[in-house]
Design a protein around this motif. Structure first.
Motif, mmCIF file in Angstrom:
data_model
loop_
_atom_site.group_PDB
_atom_site.id
_atom_site.type_symbol
_atom_site.label_atom_id
_atom_site.label_comp_id
_atom_site.label_asym_id
_atom_site.label_seq_id
_atom_site.Cartn_x
_atom_site.Cartn_y
_atom_site.Cartn_z
ATOM 1 N N ASP B 626 0.864 -1.179 0.000
ATOM 2 C CA ASP B 626 0.000 0.000 0.000
ATOM 3 C C ASP B 626 0.903 1.233 0.000
ATOM 4 O O ASP B 626 1.506 1.555 1.025
ATOM 5 N N ARG B 628 0.283 4.274 -0.017
ATOM 6 C CA ARG B 628 -0.172 5.401 0.809
ATOM 7 C C ARG B 628 0.306 5.267 2.252
ATOM 8 O O ARG B 628 0.536 6.255 2.919
ATOM 9 N N THR B 629 0.398 4.026 2.733
ATOM 10 C CA THR B 629 0.786 3.813 4.135
ATOM 11 C C THR B 629 2.143 3.150 4.267
ATOM 12 O O THR B 629 2.712 3.107 5.361
ATOM 13 N N GLY B 630 2.648 2.568 3.192
ATOM 14 C CA GLY B 630 3.902 1.831 3.256
ATOM 15 C C GLY B 630 3.746 0.417 3.784
ATOM 16 O O GLY B 630 4.723 -0.298 3.952
ATOM 17 N N ARG B 631 2.511 0.013 4.041
ATOM 18 C CA ARG B 631 2.311 -1.331 4.599
ATOM 19 C C ARG B 631 2.530 -2.412 3.540
ATOM 20 O O ARG B 631 2.044 -2.308 2.425
ATOM 21 N N VAL B 673 16.813 -0.260 18.249
ATOM 22 C CA VAL B 673 17.211 1.107 17.882
ATOM 23 C C VAL B 673 17.912 1.787 19.053
ATOM 24 O O VAL B 673 17.415 1.769 20.180
ATOM 25 N N ASP B 687 7.825 -1.732 21.820
ATOM 26 C CA ASP B 687 8.573 -1.101 20.726
ATOM 27 C C ASP B 687 9.409 -2.076 19.920
ATOM 28 O O ASP B 687 9.745 -1.803 18.771
ATOM 29 N N LEU B 689 9.229 -5.039 17.936
ATOM 30 C CA LEU B 689 8.042 -5.669 17.365
ATOM 31 C C LEU B 689 8.335 -7.091 16.927
ATOM 32 O O LEU B 689 9.001 -7.311 15.920
ATOM 33 N N PRO B 753 6.778 0.076 7.556
ATOM 34 C CA PRO B 753 5.913 0.959 6.765
ATOM 35 C C PRO B 753 6.480 2.358 6.634
ATOM 36 O O PRO B 753 6.474 2.950 5.552
ATOM 37 N N GLN B 754 6.990 2.889 7.747
ATOM 38 C CA GLN B 754 7.522 4.255 7.692
ATOM 39 C C GLN B 754 8.677 4.351 6.713
ATOM 40 O O GLN B 754 8.797 5.314 5.966
ATOM 41 N N TRP B 757 7.297 4.201 3.144
ATOM 42 C CA TRP B 757 6.619 5.453 2.813
ATOM 43 C C TRP B 757 7.635 6.556 2.507
ATOM 44 O O TRP B 757 7.485 7.296 1.543
ATOM 45 N N HIS B 758 8.674 6.656 3.326
ATOM 46 C CA HIS B 758 9.684 7.698 3.089
ATOM 47 C C HIS B 758 10.433 7.450 1.789
ATOM 48 O O HIS B 758 10.776 8.409 1.087
#
Ligand SMILES: Cc1cc2nc3c(=O)[nH]c(=O)nc-3n(C[C@H](O)[C@H](O)[C@H](O)COP(=O)(O)OP(=O)(O)OC[C@H]3O[C@@H](n4cnc5c(N)ncnc54)[C@H](O)[C@@H]3O)c2cc1C
Lengths: 285, 765
Positions: B626, B628-631, B673, B687, B689, B753-754, B757-758
């Motif tokens: 997707d 739009r969301t990066g999913r 991270v 956090d 995941l 996803p982030q 998307w980026h």
């Protein structure tokens, strides 16, 4: 991750509970489902001197429907909402939003009151409450007051609750037939807190013009709140694709999202736009 | 072995013998163990990434009711001749690495958030944690080295006395990669993020000191109990046979659990000091801070090929982020990245360097498919980019370069230092590739490549892999005939939840022609055998299973000899029948087992081998993205792997699926991270995941047994890790294929996803 030492009380009346909290003067905490409070204690981020267990307080676990809307007692659990078949028509937005909350075990324990008091900006219930102009009944040593959801949340994990106050009930105004609505959120895994989410509804008039638009955001904010400009972009227009895209674009500009590990502010903004588009398209279809 | 006899258990899809007990809640994990007078330990861990310890004030903590002891480096130095023991290197110990070993407790300096500074022992775990809060810490902060670039500058040193933050550079070479002049060359910089095995059961230890006998018993061993015993005995200055490591049920290891950690010293130390049993259970935050991390590597990698896609050379340079110390098996990952970069392909010229870099983060170790997951991501990504540049179909590109049956065994690049050669063993790699393509329906689905359907871009990715297994040098087993005619099997392998008891039972049942109910398997405790090597490198079946065969042969020999005496005939005349009965050949008298052998008859067996096994396969993924969301949704994932002889198709498949899901976690979700100050930002499962049961419903694992290993009598190959190896490359290739029209090329994991998307957002600008 062992809890720090604390005293424990399990009062049988609301008055008693409030008195215990008042005596604790800020160091006592109410215990409801324990799904947020106990982990924070295990991490030793908070160390209350006294836990006041609400387990035996009578009458706070009811879902009542009436002319004036839906009333949820503070001890109503996610599971209770999910299982209440009446809500599918009495408040479809609530039922849909709550379906996104957490996981099986947590849903069996987590409560509406604990969730609202915890005030996580990504939680669904505050989003529903704010979007729907809900009211919260709070009882403290000085009696009961009623606060609008919009005024209740101050910021992340911060509310207007006084140390000796308990949420006893949340009142969602009646849901008219014919209302158009949508709820969309984006979480990394099923049941996780949303990176962003939107709740939206409007009441189309006889000509199909959107009236009374209510649009609320969670996750991409510091506290759940409504998006007045996005609502204005929809109100008074036929809810066609053009109006919807316009409203969503306004919403993306209107939110002030935080940046964290999982989502930058820019990404959250884009999510709000996409989610609102999808929520309103669903509402209109 | 005769596969036709009535107890042909090997190859049968029998249910795990462990399951009934575990599913009924009758498992006994280390935290379930209790004993009289037991105390509880908690560990004070450094809150800063880099600093000098000025003072530790334990007075208030020591005075608290219920607190039995607080131990710091000072206390340990006093007992161990003034010095602080370090965690000895287990795998490939080199003198240049010894300087970077981790002290069992922070001494003068702290080098990562989570490093043990003090141990509190109290009547309950909660009291021990209370005591930690009362310890006064004075640490002078030093600048933190939070990434490999900062580390490489060497202006802030983790070990001032060593003048460099890079303990070693390994080189893998073959042919003459430098002088290859190719028609096509592409160089890329790629990265795999820090993540690790997050075992469902965190670590735990229960140490019992018997003062009268000067003996130590430690429960909670896993993976390599004998190696840990050796290290522990050395550090505590005890004879090895005064230490016993005992395995409880274990909720996962994946390479991470069971190595020698600081706590493996600290908890027994406290038990001896206090002369009381001491238990410690790692909590989840500690688990994420203190258990080995893995996988973090940046790599510059270059491919050189002919215009037709024939690979001429691979060149590259990897910087492997080791965290603050070089722990027991930390060399495996950097070595494997370099040596196995070529994977299952024909690459005549290779020059790859792999440098260890120290940073102020948790030290790393091995995690399922160490180095191979990373190397495969780099290689398979690069292959797809090259294939696209050269306008060659990605499948065709692989077919062209995949090793053929006729080329077996095929040499890998030689690794130095010290010199380590290696080669594949057997197989027809194309069979796995073609089967994988057929299973996913590549031919029909490839028309979906890059297409936008109902708002999502579809893509397919493919990759081939090999999995090494069966590390030597040897493994041991001992069989004992019990009075009831059953046979106890003691083996040096360890059960980590992988179904070891089941497969060992099958192997022993078949070798002895006994029903499975008459076999009982005991494993993973140093009390059972003189020597054992444990479970890592997918070696338990290959090595442990083969040792059981050897022991079974010896047991049959012993029964024959004993029966011959009873029957008064030559040993060669004795035939062993069902239930280990012995009879004189040609219809003579038959002796039941109990009649022929003395009670407690036992036989030992050893299997030694320095040949690794090479399982091999291919994997393919179909994703929908997707934009739009990066999913990314994984619509289908197929892995086909040949693991040689399969002992149990059910457990093998379970291992494969689990391995794939862990690979998917590392590819799509998991990320440890750190911020610039060296603080771990993902120290809880909110956090960090992990994949959960609902995340990846569409996974298929198909196991083949076309190519038995020539190197062991079972014909088995290590098969527990292959599922993980290919995932990063394959899924990233599918995502790249999906987003090809948007010009998105993922070069870094995880594919969150982030990030996607980026990437899309940047490509649009
Ligand atoms: C893994 C995980 C995932 C989760 N995911 C989600 C999610 O996706 N969406 C979501 O909305 N929530 C999520 N939650 C939170 C959960 O749904 C609970 O609603 C939440 O933990 C609070 O409810 P509780 O009843 O457990 O409150 P408690 O933990 O008992 O209390 C929380 C706070 O509220 C106070 N409090 C409790 N009751 C009252 C009252 N009646 N009046 C005043 N103060 C009170 C307590 O003193 C405490 O400060 C998740 C929790 C976990 C552990």
């Amino acid at each position: 991750m062992k809890l720090p030492a604390f005293a424990y009380a399990c009062p049988e009346t609301l008055e008693e509970a409030v008195a215990l909290l008042a005596a604790g003067a800020g160091t006592a905490k109410a215990l409801s489902g324990g799904q947020s409070l106990l982990p924070t204690m295990a991490f030793r981020l908070v160390a209350p001197s006294l836990l006041v267990d609400l387990r035996k307080l009578p009458g706070l676990d009811r879902i009542s429907l009436g002319e004036d809307g839906v009333r949820l007692g503070a001890k109503v659990r996610w599971r209770d909402i999910e299982r209440d078949a009446r809500l599918a028509s009495a408040h479809p937005l609530l039922a849909r939003a709550v379906a996104h909350v957490a996981h099986y075990q947590i849903r069996n324990r987590g409560t509406v009151g604990g969730n609202l008091a915890h005030a996580d900006p990504a939680a669904e219930m505050p989003g529903v409450a704010v979007t729907c102009d809900a009211e919260l009944a709070l009882t403290g040593s000085k009696g009961t007051r009623v606060v609008r959801a919009a005024d209740f949340f101050l910021g992340p994990l911060s509310t207007v609750l006084a140390d000796d106050e308990l949420i006893v009930e949340v009142r969602l105004p009646a849901w008219p037939p014919g209302r158009r609505w949508g709820f969309e959120e984006f979480a990394l895994r099923r049941g996780d807190f949303a990176l962003a989410g939107v709740a939206a509804y409007y009441d189309p008039d006889a000509e199909g013009i959107a009236r009374n638009a209510h649009i609320g955001v969670i996750g991409a904010c510091h506290r759940a709140h409504r998006l007045a400009r996005a609502e204005a972009a929809l109100n008074g227009r036929a809810a066609d694709e053009q109006a919807i895209l316009a409203s969503a674009e306004v919403a993306a500009a209107e939110v002030d999202p935080p940046t964290d590990l999982h989502a930058s502010a820019a990404y959250r903004r884009a999510l709000v736009q996409t989610l609102l588009e999808r929520a309103l398209l669903r509402a209109a279809s | 072995m005769n596969p036709k006899h009535p107890f042909a258990a090997v190859g049968a899809p029998v249910e795990r013998v462990e399951d009934l007990r575990l599913l009924r809640g009758r498992g006994k994990y280390v935290d379930d163990l209790h004993c009289e007078g037991m105390l509880h330990a908690a560990i004070l861990r450094s809150p800063v990434a880099h600093g000098r310890i000025r003072a530790i004030d334990c007075a208030a903590a020591r005075a608290m009711p219920g607190v039995r002891g607080i131990f710091t480096a000072e206390d340990i130095a006093q007992t161990s001749k003034g010095s602080i023991p370090t965690i000895p290197l287990r795998a490939a110990p080199l003198p240049e690495l010894v300087r970077f070993e981790q002290p069992v407790i922070a001494h003068r300096k702290v080098r990562y958030v989570g490093e043990p500074i003090a141990l509190a022992v109290a009547d309950s775990a909660a009291l021990a944690e209370d005591a930690l809060e009362a310890i006064g810490l004075d640490i002078e902060p030093l600048p933190a080295v939070a990434g490999w670039r900062a580390s490489a500058r060497n202006d802030v040193l983790l070990f001032e006395e060593c003048a460099s933050n890079q303990p070693i550079t390994y080189t893998a070479s073959k042919g003459d990669a430098a002088s290859v002049n190719a028609a096509y060359v592409r160089r890329e910089r790629l990265r795999v993020q820090r993540h690790t095995a997050c075992c469902m059961e965190p670590r735990g230890l229960l140490a019992l000191w018997d003062g009268a006998q000067a003996k130590l018993e430690v429960s909670g061993a896993a993976k390599v109990p004998f190696a840990v015993r050796r290290a522990l005995a050395q550090c505590l200055d005890l004879p090895e046979d005064c230490v016993d490591m005992i395995e409880a049920d274990t909720g996962g290891s994946f390479g991470v659990r069971g190595e020698f950690y600081p706590e493996d010293y600290l908890v027994p130390f406290a038990a001896r000091k206090l002369n009381r049993p001491v238990k410690w259970t790692e909590d989840r935050r500690e688990n994420l801070l203190a258990s080995d991390h893995a996988r973090e590597v940046d790599m510059e990698v270059e491919i050189a090929c002919e215009k037709d896609g024939t690979i001429l050379a691979l060149r590259g340079r990897a910087w492997v982020d080791m965290g603050a110390y070089v722990r027991a098996n930390a060399s495996v990952q950097p070595c494997n990245i370099a040596q196995y970069l070529s994977g299952p392909y024909r690459v005549p010229n290779i020059h790859v360097q792999s440098t260890m870099v120290l940073t102020n983060k948790t030290p790393v170790g091995t995690y399922r498919a160490p180095g191979r997951f990373e190397a495969d991501f780099f290689r398979e990504r690069l292959f797809d980019m090259a294939a696209r540049d050269l306008a060659i179909d990605p499948v065709e590109f692989r077919r062209r370069n995949l090793l053929c049956k006729e080329e077996m065994p095929y040499p890998f690049a030689t690794l130095r230092p010290p010199e380590r050669k290696g080669e594949t063993d057997s197989g027809d790699y194309r069979i796995a590739l073609e089967r994988c393509l057929a299973e996913i329906g590549w031919a029909e689905k490839s028309r979906l490549q890059g297409r936008l359907i109902e708002g999502r871009y579809h893509g397919l990715g493919i990759g081939c892999f090999i999995e090494g297994g069966g590390a030597g040098p040897r493994e041991n087993a001992r069989l004992v005939v019990e009075p009831d005619g059953s046979v106890s099997v003691y083996v040096g392998s360890a059960n980590l939840g992988q179904g070891l008891e089941t497969v060992c039972t099958q192997i022993a049942a078949e070798a002895l022609a006994l029903p499975m109910e008459r076999i009982r398997v005991f494993h993973g405790s140093t009390a059972h055998l003189k020597e054992g090597f444990g479970s890592f490198h997918s070696r338990s079946v290959v090595m442990g299973g083969s040792a059981i065969l050897a022991a079974a042969e010896n047991l049959r020999g012993a029964i024959r000899a004993a029966a011959a005496r009873r029957l008064g005939c030559a040993v060669s005349d004795v035939v062993i029948g069902e239930g280990l009965s012995a009879s004189q050949a040609a219809g003579g008298k038959t002796l039941a087992l109990s009649e022929s052998v003395p009670q407690g008859l036992s036989a030992e067996g050893t299997f030694a081998s320095h040949h690794h096994t090479t399982a091999y396969g291919a994997a393919a993924a179909h994703v929908a993205v997707d934009a739009r969301t990066g999913r990314i949704e994984l619509l289908d994932y197929v892995m086909v792997e040949d693991i040689g002889r399969i002992i149990n198709p059910l457990t093998a498949r379970g291992q494969a699926i689990g391995a794939i899901v862990q690979g998917l976690g590392g590819t799509l979700l998991e990320n440890l991270v750190y911020d610039e100050e060296g603080q771990l930002l993902t120290a809880s499962l909110v956090d960090y995941l992990l994949p959960s049961a609902t995340d990846f419903p569409h996974i298929r694992a198909i196991l083949l047994e076309d190519s038995p290993s020539p190197h062991n009598p079972l014909g088995a190959k290590g098969g527990g890790e292959g599922g993980t190896v290919a995932v990063g490359g394959v899924v990233a290739n599918a995502v790249a294929a999906a987003l090809v029209t948007l010009g998105v090329e993922p070069r870094e994991l995880p594919l969150a996803p982030q990030r996607i998307w980026h990437l899309i957002d940047a490509a649009r600008r």
